[in-house]
Design a protein around this motif. Structure first.
Motif, PDB file in Angstrom:
ATOM      1  N   HIS A   1       2.425   1.578  -0.948  1.00 15.96           N
ATOM      2  CA  HIS A   1       2.055   1.842  -2.341  1.00 15.96           C
ATOM      3  C   HIS A   1       0.529   1.827  -2.381  1.00 15.96           C
ATOM      4  N   ALA A   2      -0.076   2.965  -2.576  1.00 15.23           N
ATOM      5  CA  ALA A   2      -1.535   3.072  -2.513  1.00 15.23           C
ATOM      6  C   ALA A   2      -2.236   2.415  -3.701  1.00 15.23           C
ATOM      7  N   GLY A   3      -1.499   2.103  -4.751  1.00 15.03           N
ATOM      8  CA  GLY A   3      -2.101   1.468  -5.910  1.00 15.03           C
ATOM      9  C   GLY A   3      -2.794   2.438  -6.845  1.00 15.03           C
ATOM     10  N   ASN A   4      -2.533   3.729  -6.677  1.00 14.42           N
ATOM     11  CA  ASN A   4      -3.210   4.727  -7.505  1.00 14.42           C
ATOM     12  C   ASN A   4      -2.250   5.526  -8.381  1.00 14.42           C
ATOM     13  N   VAL A   5      -1.037   5.036  -8.560  1.00 17.37           N
ATOM     14  CA  VAL A   5      -0.062   5.716  -9.417  1.00 17.37           C
ATOM     15  C   VAL A   5       0.093   4.882 -10.690  1.00 17.37           C
ATOM     16  N   HIS A   6      -0.421   5.419 -11.803  1.00 15.00           N
ATOM     17  CA  HIS A   6      -0.436   4.682 -13.065  1.00 15.00           C
ATOM     18  C   HIS A   6       0.151   5.549 -14.177  1.00 15.00           C
ATOM     19  N   ASP A   7       0.885   4.929 -15.097  1.00 12.48           N
ATOM     20  CA  ASP A   7       1.407   5.606 -16.288  1.00 12.48           C
ATOM     21  C   ASP A   7       1.898   7.018 -15.964  1.00 12.48           C
ATOM     22  N   PHE A   8       2.951   7.105 -15.185  1.00 14.82           N
ATOM     23  CA  PHE A   8       3.425   8.396 -14.696  1.00 14.82           C
ATOM     24  C   PHE A   8       4.670   8.864 -15.453  1.00 14.82           C
ATOM     25  N   PRO A   9       4.852  10.182 -15.547  1.00 15.49           N
ATOM     26  CA  PRO A   9       6.022  10.710 -16.247  1.00 15.49           C
ATOM     27  C   PRO A   9       7.270  10.671 -15.369  1.00 15.49           C
ATOM     28  N   LEU A  10       8.369  10.277 -15.966  1.00 12.72           N
ATOM     29  CA  LEU A  10       9.662  10.382 -15.299  1.00 12.72           C
ATOM     30  C   LEU A  10      10.166  11.804 -15.504  1.00 12.72           C
ATOM     31  N   SER A  11      11.238  12.158 -14.840  1.00 16.93           N
ATOM     32  CA  SER A  11      11.738  13.535 -14.899  1.00 16.93           C
ATOM     33  C   SER A  11      12.202  13.932 -16.306  1.00 16.93           C
ATOM     34  N   ASP A  12      12.554  12.942 -17.135  1.00 17.07           N
ATOM     35  CA  ASP A  12      12.977  13.271 -18.511  1.00 17.07           C
ATOM     36  C   ASP A  12      11.801  13.329 -19.487  1.00 17.07           C
ATOM     37  N   GLY A  13      10.568  13.171 -18.978  1.00 18.60           N
ATOM     38  CA  GLY A  13       9.380  13.234 -19.822  1.00 18.60           C
ATOM     39  C   GLY A  13       8.890  11.884 -20.306  1.00 18.60           C
ATOM     40  N   THR A  14       9.716  10.855 -20.183  1.00 21.67           N
ATOM     41  CA  THR A  14       9.311   9.507 -20.572  1.00 21.67           C
ATOM     42  C   THR A  14       8.167   9.044 -19.677  1.00 21.67           C
ATOM     43  N   ILE A  15       7.166   8.398 -20.261  1.00 13.41           N
ATOM     44  CA  ILE A  15       6.065   7.849 -19.474  1.00 13.41           C
ATOM     45  C   ILE A  15       6.428   6.435 -19.037  1.00 13.41           C
ATOM     46  N   SER A  16       6.391   6.199 -17.733  1.00 16.77           N
ATOM     47  CA  SER A  16       6.629   4.871 -17.193  1.00 16.77           C
ATOM     48  C   SER A  16       5.292   4.136 -17.178  1.00 16.77           C
ATOM     49  N   PRO A  17       5.157   3.105 -17.995  1.00 19.79           N
ATOM     50  CA  PRO A  17       3.854   2.444 -18.113  1.00 19.79           C
ATOM     51  C   PRO A  17       3.534   1.555 -16.917  1.00 19.79           C
ATOM     52  N   GLY A  18       2.267   1.410 -16.670  1.00 21.71           N
ATOM     53  CA  GLY A  18       1.811   0.471 -15.654  1.00 21.71           C
ATOM     54  C   GLY A  18       1.661   1.079 -14.290  1.00 21.71           C
ATOM     55  N   GLY A  19       2.752   1.147 -13.579  1.00 19.39           N
ATOM     56  CA  GLY A  19       2.678   1.598 -12.197  1.00 19.39           C
ATOM     57  C   GLY A  19       2.124   0.498 -11.312  1.00 19.39           C
TER      58      GLY A  19
END
Length: 103
Positions: free
Chosen positions: A44-62
């Motif tokens: 986990h490179a630590g550079n994936v933040h607040d990313f969209p899931l396939s349904d468009g929902t934003i997954s917070p944090g990362g």
């Protein structure tokens, strides 16, 4: 996630937090019994933040800081498909070497 099948779980887009899977080993594969056991490292490179899931929902944090999961997984396979996965994960320093790296 636990209620989803493998394909459905990956299709959510959640696993984009894993930036690399490496140094896989399958020390046990028994086709007759339909079981396999594997070791791998999930970086986990630590550079994936607040990313969209396939349904468009934003997954917070990362992931905010780099780390590696040292992972051991047991698989139950039925009719050519993974039916059950049991995993043990150990947080490890980012990029930890397993001692069996390929060339």
């Amino acid at each position: 996630m636990q209620s989803l099948g493998c394909k459905q779980g990956f299709a959510t887009g959640f696993f984009r937090i894993v930036t690399r899977i490496r140094d896989r080993r399958f020390p046990l594969v028994d086709e007759d019994k339909g079981v396999a056991f594997a070791f791998a490292f999930f970086d986990h490179a630590g550079n994936v933040h607040d990313f969209p899931l396939s349904d468009g929902t934003i997954s917070p944090g990362g992931i905010k800081a780099p780390f590696t999961w040292e992972i051991a997984e047991a698989f139950r396979i039925e009719k050519g498909k993974i039916k059950v996965v049991e995993a043990v994960l150990n947080n490890a320093p980012y990029g930890l070497k397993g001692g069996w790296e390929g060339k």
